[in-house]
Each structure stands twice: as structure tokens, then as C-alpha cells.
Scaffold this motif. Structure first.
Motif, PDB file in Angstrom:
ATOM      1  N   GLU A  26      -1.893 -34.181  28.100  1.00 16.79           N
ATOM      2  CA  GLU A  26      -2.611 -33.099  27.429  1.00 16.79           C
ATOM      3  C   GLU A  26      -2.606 -33.256  25.903  1.00 16.79           C
ATOM      4  O   GLU A  26      -3.443 -32.673  25.215  1.00 16.79           O
ATOM      5  CB  GLU A  26      -2.022 -31.745  27.827  1.00 16.79           C
ATOM      6  N   ARG A  27      -1.679 -34.046  25.404  1.00 17.34           N
ATOM      7  CA  ARG A  27      -1.698 -34.328  23.956  1.00 17.34           C
ATOM      8  C   ARG A  27      -2.897 -35.214  23.589  1.00 17.34           C
ATOM      9  O   ARG A  27      -3.351 -35.204  22.444  1.00 17.34           O
ATOM     10  CB  ARG A  27      -0.403 -35.035  23.536  1.00 17.34           C
ATOM     11  N   SER A  30      -6.008 -34.963  24.898  1.00 11.29           N
ATOM     12  CA  SER A  30      -7.038 -33.936  24.696  1.00 11.29           C
ATOM     13  C   SER A  30      -6.887 -32.908  25.803  1.00 11.29           C
ATOM     14  O   SER A  30      -6.398 -33.224  26.894  1.00 11.29           O
ATOM     15  CB  SER A  30      -8.450 -34.536  24.713  1.00 11.29           C
ATOM     16  N   GLU A  31      -7.308 -31.698  25.529  1.00 10.34           N
ATOM     17  CA  GLU A  31      -7.205 -30.648  26.547  1.00 10.34           C
ATOM     18  C   GLU A  31      -8.053 -31.027  27.756  1.00 10.34           C
ATOM     19  O   GLU A  31      -9.221 -31.378  27.634  1.00 10.34           O
ATOM     20  CB  GLU A  31      -7.680 -29.311  25.975  1.00 10.34           C
ATOM     21  N   GLY A  32      -7.426 -30.980  28.947  1.00  5.37           N
ATOM     22  CA  GLY A  32      -8.128 -31.333  30.178  1.00  5.37           C
ATOM     23  C   GLY A  32      -8.059 -32.811  30.530  1.00  5.37           C
ATOM     24  O   GLY A  32      -8.583 -33.225  31.575  1.00  5.37           O
ATOM     25  N   PHE A  33      -7.408 -33.613  29.678  1.00  9.20           N
ATOM     26  CA  PHE A  33      -7.339 -35.051  29.960  1.00  9.20           C
ATOM     27  C   PHE A  33      -6.544 -35.332  31.235  1.00  9.20           C
ATOM     28  O   PHE A  33      -6.884 -36.222  32.013  1.00  9.20           O
ATOM     29  CB  PHE A  33      -6.717 -35.791  28.773  1.00  9.20           C
ATOM     30  N   SER A  34      -5.486 -34.549  31.472  1.00 10.09           N
ATOM     31  CA  SER A  34      -4.682 -34.754  32.686  1.00 10.09           C
ATOM     32  C   SER A  34      -5.538 -34.537  33.935  1.00 10.09           C
ATOM     33  O   SER A  34      -5.383 -35.246  34.937  1.00 10.09           O
ATOM     34  CB  SER A  34      -3.476 -33.813  32.707  1.00 10.09           C
ATOM     35  N   LYS A  35      -6.439 -33.567  33.886  1.00  8.93           N
ATOM     36  CA  LYS A  35      -7.322 -33.307  35.033  1.00  8.93           C
ATOM     37  C   LYS A  35      -8.248 -34.496  35.271  1.00  8.93           C
ATOM     38  O   LYS A  35      -8.519 -34.862  36.424  1.00  8.93           O
ATOM     39  CB  LYS A  35      -8.139 -32.035  34.765  1.00  8.93           C
ATOM     40  N   LYS A  36      -8.713 -35.124  34.211  1.00 10.29           N
ATOM     41  CA  LYS A  36      -9.564 -36.312  34.361  1.00 10.29           C
ATOM     42  C   LYS A  36      -8.796 -37.436  35.058  1.00 10.29           C
ATOM     43  O   LYS A  36      -9.329 -38.108  35.948  1.00 10.29           O
ATOM     44  CB  LYS A  36     -10.058 -36.790  32.998  1.00 10.29           C
ATOM     45  N   VAL A  37      -7.551 -37.651  34.645  1.00 18.56           N
ATOM     46  CA  VAL A  37      -6.729 -38.700  35.266  1.00 18.56           C
ATOM     47  C   VAL A  37      -6.527 -38.388  36.750  1.00 18.56           C
ATOM     48  O   VAL A  37      -6.658 -39.264  37.615  1.00 18.56           O
ATOM     49  CB  VAL A  37      -5.378 -38.830  34.550  1.00 18.56           C
ATOM     50  N   ALA A  38      -6.212 -37.135  37.055  1.00 24.10           N
ATOM     51  CA  ALA A  38      -6.017 -36.727  38.453  1.00 24.10           C
ATOM     52  C   ALA A  38      -7.297 -36.918  39.256  1.00 24.10           C
ATOM     53  O   ALA A  38      -7.262 -37.332  40.427  1.00 24.10           O
ATOM     54  CB  ALA A  38      -5.557 -35.272  38.515  1.00 24.10           C
ATOM     55  N   ASP A  39      -8.451 -36.636  38.653  1.00 18.68           N
ATOM     56  CA  ASP A  39      -9.733 -36.797  39.342  1.00 18.68           C
ATOM     57  C   ASP A  39     -10.029 -38.268  39.649  1.00 18.68           C
ATOM     58  O   ASP A  39     -10.605 -38.581  40.697  1.00 18.68           O
ATOM     59  CB  ASP A  39     -10.869 -36.208  38.500  1.00 18.68           C
ATOM     60  N   VAL A  40      -9.646 -39.169  38.750  1.00 18.11           N
ATOM     61  CA  VAL A  40      -9.841 -40.599  39.018  1.00 18.11           C
ATOM     62  C   VAL A  40      -9.030 -40.999  40.244  1.00 18.11           C
ATOM     63  O   VAL A  40      -9.531 -41.689  41.147  1.00 18.11           O
ATOM     64  CB  VAL A  40      -9.421 -41.458  37.803  1.00 18.11           C
ATOM     65  N   ILE A  41      -7.790 -40.552  40.314  1.00 19.10           N
ATOM     66  CA  ILE A  41      -6.921 -40.895  41.440  1.00 19.10           C
ATOM     67  C   ILE A  41      -7.416 -40.241  42.725  1.00 19.10           C
ATOM     68  O   ILE A  41      -7.312 -40.815  43.808  1.00 19.10           O
ATOM     69  CB  ILE A  41      -5.469 -40.501  41.108  1.00 19.10           C
TER      70      ILE A  41
END
Length: 436
Positions: free
Chosen positions: A138-139, A141-152
Motif C-alpha cells: 500500500e506504500r 499506491s493506494e489499492g496496489f495490494s488489491k492489484k497484486v491479489a487480482d493478478v494472482i
């Protein structure tokens, strides 16, 4: 400078037996590697019980995750000057590659089956939950963790990014085939990865292969085929997995019956209740499981004690070939005979099946739709691999399945020699000849 662009003062390298060096320059990647949830992967073996067959197979999910990251790093470095590649997805690709196996539990797939878990679900929960990994992402960018989870989860909108991590020719497979071959000491999993990386090309929604690299891809697919049947589905490894699963089933059964354990299985309770939260999940690794198995050898319950002693000291079950389509009557008779011999068939008689589909073309509407590997022809058109390769065509869409019947040969040997039960059991088991 934004955190996502922050670079280390000097490049860090991990010495690696497969890729020689793994290069880290991004501060984000370095911080993710140092996170407790990623360091936990050092305590999860890549190949579960395979080290009981191939003694060198002691490598971890940590090793493999770094390897997948390195392959993706090399791929996108090659893509930088290619059309269709979005340079803005670089860090997302690297993070997803590094974290793709974050949610594996102890003994991975065997453990998942017993407790009805999904490591990909827990990978996503670690990434988006209250964890150090999440805070680091999240550092960026806001929502970046969700993008990583969506790729997986394979739901990310840019399918090209997803295909680097999960497809029929992805970085995950390319690393584990070579890494597992190296540590097991076999030659099957080796292929010309450098050649494949050089002929990979990005298009709108997937990676394709220049037609001049077709033979390197054929070698990769055949390597995968051989590794599955010679290593991953090795019957001795499967014997250990059978015993492992029986231990966990027995411990769960005893807990539900209010059995008084000498050592309370506090790390397993939420798993037994099938109410596992992220905190409980992350606390359990293979070192903890081995500790319980060591202690449970002294339990009063004879079945749990025996199974744990077998697992810890590699006294595995023997096996014979078994065809469930033709031998179910024999199975039912064996089940009854084991009961008569006072050998509990729920824990000491097991049919284990393995199956693999080495390559498949696109079959719309099927349960697992597999995107095929496409060749980029000299004229610019795409051609599905099996339509151009006789070798791949010969195995496309063909699932191979193998069944084995596992049992404790030592228990049978200890039965009264004159017992008609023993005679009939041995006749049913060995009419095709038991394997070693």
C-alpha cells in the motif's frame, strides 16, 4: 522520490543454484522479501514429502518464489522495447511473481486436501489483510495490494500480466521444473529457458512465442510431462502423502471425540474446526507440524502413534497397481478382510490417484479453460502450438491417470501364517505383484 520508484543504493544479489544470481534493485522488493510472511516460506518445503524419495529435495517455497521473481524480471527486461508492453506494469509483475505462493501451508497440497483449504485464497488474504506485506504494497499506491491479489486470482484486467505468472508457459512452471530437477538430481526437468525467454513476445492479452523457438517449447512441455510422472507422482512420495493425510485425519477425529492428547494440539484446533483465520494460518509451518508428529509418537492412541512413527522414520506403506473401474469388488472384499484382521481400513488401506494433462488447447466452457500457447509466425499471424508441432499434437488434451493401492505390508506379515484372512488378503493384493 516515490516509494514505487525508490532504488537500493546498490543492487543486491542472491546466489542461486538454478539461475546463478537473483537481482534485486527495487526497495519495494527488498522490503517484501524481509517481511515475516515471506520469510515464513523458508519453513515450507517446495516439494512436501518428496524428500523421502529424493533426499536432496529439501528446497523451500522461499527459493522458488525468488526464482519466479527473477524469471519475470528477465522477461520484462526483454519486453522493454517491444510494442504492446506497458512499462507501468513492471513493479506489479515483479510483486505478483514474488508473492504468488505466499499462502502455501505446510506440506502444501496434502494439507489443503485434508482441511479443505485453498492456498491461493490465503495468498490473497495475506496480500490484502492486516499484514506487513499489505502495508508495504500500500506504500506503493493506494489499492496496489488489491492489484497484486487480482493478478494472482487471474482476475486482473491486463491478461498479459496474468499470463506471466499463470499460463501453460509461465515463470512459475519454468522455475519449479528446473529447481525441482536440480534438487532431486534428475535430468527430466531441464530445458533451454534462455532460448524461450529470448523468443517470448508480448501481445495484447498474452505472451506468444516466435515460431523459431518452437523446439525449445516442445522440450519444455516434454520436460514437464516427465517431471510429473517421474518425480511429482512418484509412488513412494505418494505413500508418504497418504500417511501424512491419515495422521491429520486421525488427529482431527480424536479431537472431535474429545480425546485427551498428551500435548494439546493448539496450533491445529482452528483447522480441526474448519474456522481458520489468517493469524492461525500464518502460525503453522512445517517445523510446528514436525514437532507435533514427533510428540504424537508417544500418544496412547495406537493408530495416531503408529502413523506418526511411520512418517518420522520413513516406514512407508507398500503399494500395488489398482484399477478402480475393474477392481472395486476386490477393494470391498479387502476392506472387510482388513476389519476382520483388526487392521483399520480407514487408515491402512487407501487408493491414491494421480492425473496430469501436459498440454491442452482452448476448450471454451470447460471447468478449467486453458489458454493455449501461440506461435508468432513470420507473417505476423498466430498459430496454436499443437497445430504446428507434431510432438505437442501427440499429447494435447490427453489426460493420463494412475492409481495405486497402499497398505502396511508389515502388519500383514505379522498376521498368523495359517489365517485364511491373511491368505486371502495376500492373494487379492499380490495377484499382479506388489511394487517395491
Amino acid at each position: 522520490m516515490a516509494y514505487k520508484d525508490e532504488q537500493l543504493n546498490e543492487e543486491k544479489v542472491f546466489k542461486d543454484p538454478v539461475h546463478r544470481y537473483i537481482h534485486v534493485k527495487d526497495q519495494v522488493i527488498w522490503d517484501l522479501i524481509a517481511a515475516p510472511e515471506f520469510q515464513r516460506l523458508r519453513r515450507i518445503k517446495q516439494l512436501g514429502t518428496t524428500n523421502l524419495t529424493f533426499h536432496g529435495a529439501e528446497h523451500s517455497r522461499f527459493n522458488h518464489s525468488l526464482g519466479v521473481y527473477e524469471i519475470v524480471r528477465r522477461i520484462i527486461t526483454n519486453f522493454e522495447d517491444k510494442p504492446h508492453w506497458n512499462k507501468g506494469e513492471r513493479l506489479l509483475c515483479l510483486c505478483a511473481a514474488l508473492l504468488h505462493d505466499l499462502g502455501h501451508g505446510p506440506f502444501s497440497h496434502s494439507f489443503e486436501k485434508v482441511f479443505k483449504l485453498d492456498h491461493e485464497y490465503f495468498t490473497q488474504q495475506i496480500i490484502i489483510g492486516d499484514t506487513t506485506i499489505h502495508k508495504i504494497l500500500e506504500r506503493v499506491s493506494e489499492g496496489f495490494s488489491k492489484k497484486v491479489a487480482d493478478v494472482i486470482a487471474k482476475t486482473y484486467e491486463d491478461k498479459l500480466v496474468v499470463s506471466l505468472i499463470s499460463s501453460q508457459i509461465d515463470a512459475d512452471r519454468m522455475d519449479y521444473l528446473q529447481r525441482d530437477a536440480y534438487f532431486t538430481g534428475v535430468s527430466y526437468g531441464h530445458f533451454d529457458m534462455e532460448r524461450i525467454l529470448r523468443v517470448m513476445r508480448p501481445i495484447d492479452d498474452q505472451v506468444v512465442i516466435k515460431s523459431s523457438g518452437m523446439h525449445a517449447v516442445e522440450d519444455y512441455i516434454m520436460s514437464r510431462y516427465q517431471m510429473y510422472w517421474q518425480v511429482y507422482f512418484h509412488p513412494v512420495t505418494r505413500s508418504a502423502e497418504v500417511i501424512l493425510s491419515k495422521i491429520l485425519h486421525r488427529a482431527k477425529f480424536l479431537y472431535e471425540k474429545n480425546y485427551s492428547f498428551k500435548l494439546e494440539p493448539i496450533h491445529f484446533i482452528s483447522f480441526f474446526k474448519e474456522k481458520v483465520d489468517l493469524t492461525d494460518y500464518l502460525k503453522l509451518d512445517e517445523s510446528i507440524v514436525f514437532y507435533y508428529f514427533q510428540v504424537w509418537q508417544e500418544e496412547d492412541d495406537a493408530i495416531l502413534s503408529d502413523l506418526c512413527e511411520r512418517f518420522m522414520n520413513r516406514r512407508l506403506f507398500k503399494y500395488v497397481e489398482f484399477n478402480p473401474n475393474r477392481q472395486m469388488n476386490e477393494w470391498m472384499e479387502l476392506y472387510q478382510l482388513f476389519q476382520e484382521a483388526e487392521i483399520d481400513p480407514e487408515y491402512y488401506l487407501e487408493v491414491d490417484s494421480s492425473s496430469d494433462l501436459p498440454y491442452d488447447f482452448y476448450r471454451p466452457g470447460e471447468e478449467e479453460e486453458r489458454l493455449p500457447i501461440h506461435l508468432l509466425m513470420p507473417g505476423g499471424e498466430l498459430k496454436e502450438l499443437s497445430r504446428h508441432s507434431d510432438i505437442v499434437e501427440s499429447i494435447s488434451g490427453k489426460k493420463r491417470t494412475d492409481h495405486k493401492l497402499y497398505f502396511p505390508a508389515d502388519f500383514l506379515a505379522n498376521l498368523n501364517e495359517e489365517s485364511p484372512v491373511k491368505e486371502r488378503i495376500m492373494e487379492l493384493l499380490y495377484h499382479q505383484g506388489a511394487d517395491k
